[in-house]
Write an enzyme that holds these catalytic residues in place. Structure first.
Site, PDB file in Angstrom:
ATOM      1  N   TYR A  53      45.375   7.563 -32.778  1.00 15.76           N
ATOM      2  CA  TYR A  53      44.759   7.348 -34.142  1.00 15.76           C
ATOM      3  C   TYR A  53      45.946   6.806 -34.862  1.00 15.76           C
ATOM      4  O   TYR A  53      46.775   7.723 -35.254  1.00 15.76           O
ATOM      5  CB  TYR A  53      44.305   8.625 -34.489  1.00 15.76           C
ATOM      6  CG  TYR A  53      43.011   9.171 -33.814  1.00 15.76           C
ATOM      7  CD1 TYR A  53      42.239   8.431 -32.746  1.00 15.76           C
ATOM      8  CD2 TYR A  53      42.681  10.701 -34.343  1.00 15.76           C
ATOM      9  CE1 TYR A  53      41.250   9.238 -32.098  1.00 15.76           C
ATOM     10  CE2 TYR A  53      41.449  11.064 -33.622  1.00 15.76           C
ATOM     11  CZ  TYR A  53      40.868  10.481 -32.449  1.00 15.76           C
ATOM     12  OH  TYR A  53      39.785  10.926 -31.785  1.00 15.76           O
ATOM     13  N   LEU A 194      27.677  12.198 -36.389  1.00 19.91           N
ATOM     14  CA  LEU A 194      26.910  11.658 -37.487  1.00 19.91           C
ATOM     15  C   LEU A 194      26.660  10.173 -37.299  1.00 19.91           C
ATOM     16  O   LEU A 194      26.084   9.334 -38.081  1.00 19.91           O
ATOM     17  CB  LEU A 194      27.674  11.559 -39.075  1.00 19.91           C
ATOM     18  CG  LEU A 194      28.002  12.996 -39.620  1.00 19.91           C
ATOM     19  CD1 LEU A 194      28.657  12.824 -40.881  1.00 19.91           C
ATOM     20  CD2 LEU A 194      26.579  13.724 -39.473  1.00 19.91           C
ATOM     21  N   ILE A 239      33.020  17.794 -34.546  1.00 14.56           N
ATOM     22  CA  ILE A 239      34.340  17.473 -35.368  1.00 14.56           C
ATOM     23  C   ILE A 239      34.104  16.096 -36.296  1.00 14.56           C
ATOM     24  O   ILE A 239      34.721  15.301 -35.990  1.00 14.56           O
ATOM     25  CB  ILE A 239      35.372  17.560 -34.472  1.00 14.56           C
ATOM     26  CG1 ILE A 239      35.170  16.465 -33.302  1.00 14.56           C
ATOM     27  CG2 ILE A 239      35.977  18.714 -33.909  1.00 14.56           C
ATOM     28  CD1 ILE A 239      36.478  16.163 -32.530  1.00 14.56           C
ATOM     29  N   LYS A 241      34.359  13.529 -39.030  1.00 18.28           N
ATOM     30  CA  LYS A 241      35.478  13.285 -40.273  1.00 18.28           C
ATOM     31  C   LYS A 241      35.021  13.295 -41.913  1.00 18.28           C
ATOM     32  O   LYS A 241      34.181  13.091 -41.811  1.00 18.28           O
ATOM     33  CB  LYS A 241      35.983  11.692 -40.022  1.00 18.28           C
ATOM     34  CG  LYS A 241      37.092  10.962 -40.788  1.00 18.28           C
ATOM     35  CD  LYS A 241      37.331   9.916 -40.506  1.00 18.28           C
ATOM     36  CE  LYS A 241      36.037   8.642 -40.742  1.00 18.28           C
ATOM     37  NZ  LYS A 241      36.494   7.440 -40.591  1.00 18.28           N
ATOM     38  N   ASN A 251      29.513  18.352 -45.366  1.00 13.00           N
ATOM     39  CA  ASN A 251      29.701  18.554 -44.189  1.00 13.00           C
ATOM     40  C   ASN A 251      29.544  20.072 -43.909  1.00 13.00           C
ATOM     41  O   ASN A 251      28.613  20.630 -43.242  1.00 13.00           O
ATOM     42  CB  ASN A 251      30.810  18.175 -43.439  1.00 13.00           C
ATOM     43  CG  ASN A 251      30.975  16.556 -43.010  1.00 13.00           C
ATOM     44  OD1 ASN A 251      29.960  15.592 -43.301  1.00 13.00           O
ATOM     45  ND2 ASN A 251      32.039  16.210 -42.738  1.00 13.00           N
TER      46      ASN A 251
END
Length: 283
Positions: A53, A194, A239, A241, A251
């Site tokens: 990342y 999502l 998980i 973001k 969230n």
């Protein structure tokens, strides 16, 4: 909040925090750090990152966000397959630990399968565990055949997790992989729960279901419905973001939703579950 338990007995909340693309924009850095800290303040423990990342930018940001509160965090990192040799995982892990500002990872995953034999990677993980650099290990983007091959490798410690793409627009894993890993006691970590690009969240069915629910923040949103749908699965750790405190609050409020049988049936009708085996999707 719902919890999941890893094969080594460690229990964590089923809602964690992903960090893909966090740290890439200096202008958003402060909000991203505050978002992670807000999640920790609220009791979220899992923070997931990877050496890939931003070529370490995400790890560096996570290190700054968790500085001074390492005991509050269940820290997950991932090694690239190109670094997954027995010696390579040690070097990669040491580099990640330096960026994160810690002396150990709670969970270290092989990001996806490459050309290096699994036996060698697993041997490297066991070396790291004996050295105290990691507490547990697992994999990512492994399908059923991969998991069966992994299970044939004799190891003193179990594979604790399989991190995969799972959301309403990627339901293929419901055909066999979710049940397979659950039967082995392996936690499924759902990344991008999502969806991607916002298309899923514009689905009319999610808007209709959201209109029937409330959270402590007010009327439910399609994103909260999509996240609650993933979290309803036993043994699944989501998980998503969250690049801002506002996004993190949204969230976290998703855990308040209890989707009804009618909600789930309506969602299945609009976005059907798989009827046959499909190749594991990954992004």
């Amino acid at each position: 909040m719902k919890n999941v338990t890893f094969p080594d007995g460690i229990t964590v909340p089923a809602l964690g925090m992903g960090t893909w693309n966090l740290g890439d924009d200096e202008a958003r850095r402060d909000a991203e750090i505050r978002s992670i800290r807000m999640g920790l303040d609220a009791g979220l423990r899992v923070v997931d990152t990877a050496e890939m990342y931003g070529s370490g930018r995400s790890e560096r940001l996570v290190g700054q966000a968790i500085a001074g509160r390492r005991d509050d965090v269940y820290l997950v990192d991932k090694v690239l397959p190109s670094n997954a040799s027995r010696d390579g995982v040690r070097k990669a892990c040491a580099a990640s630990l330096k960026l994160l500002g810690t002396d150990h990872l709670d969970l270290y995953l092989l990001h996806w399968r490459g050309s290096i034999p699994l036996e060698e990677t697993v041997a490297g993980f066991e070396d790291l565990k004996r050295a105290g650099m990691i507490r547990a290990w697992g994999v990512s983007n492994f399908d059923v055949d991969d998991m069966r091959e992994l299970a044939r490798i004799h190891t003193p410690d179990p594979c604790c997790a399989n991190q995969i793409l799972y959301s309403l627009d990627y339901r293929g894993v419901e055909y066999d992989l979710l049940a397979h890993d659950r039967a082995q006691g392996i936690v499924t970590m759902a990344y991008s729960p999502l969806g991607q690009g916002g298309e899923l969240l514009r689905a009319p069915v999610l808007k209709r279901v959201a209109a029937r629910h409330e959270t402590s923040l007010g009327p439910a949103t399609p994103a909260q419905v999509a996240l609650a749908w993933v979290l309803r699965q036993p043994g699944v750790l989501a998980i998503p973001k969250a690049g801002s405190p506002a996004h993190q609050r949204e969230n976290m409020a998703a855990v308040e939703l209890e989707l009804t049988k009618a909600d789930l049936a309506e969602i299945d009708d609009a976005i059907p579950p798989p009827r046959r085996k499909v190749s594991l999707a990954m992004i």
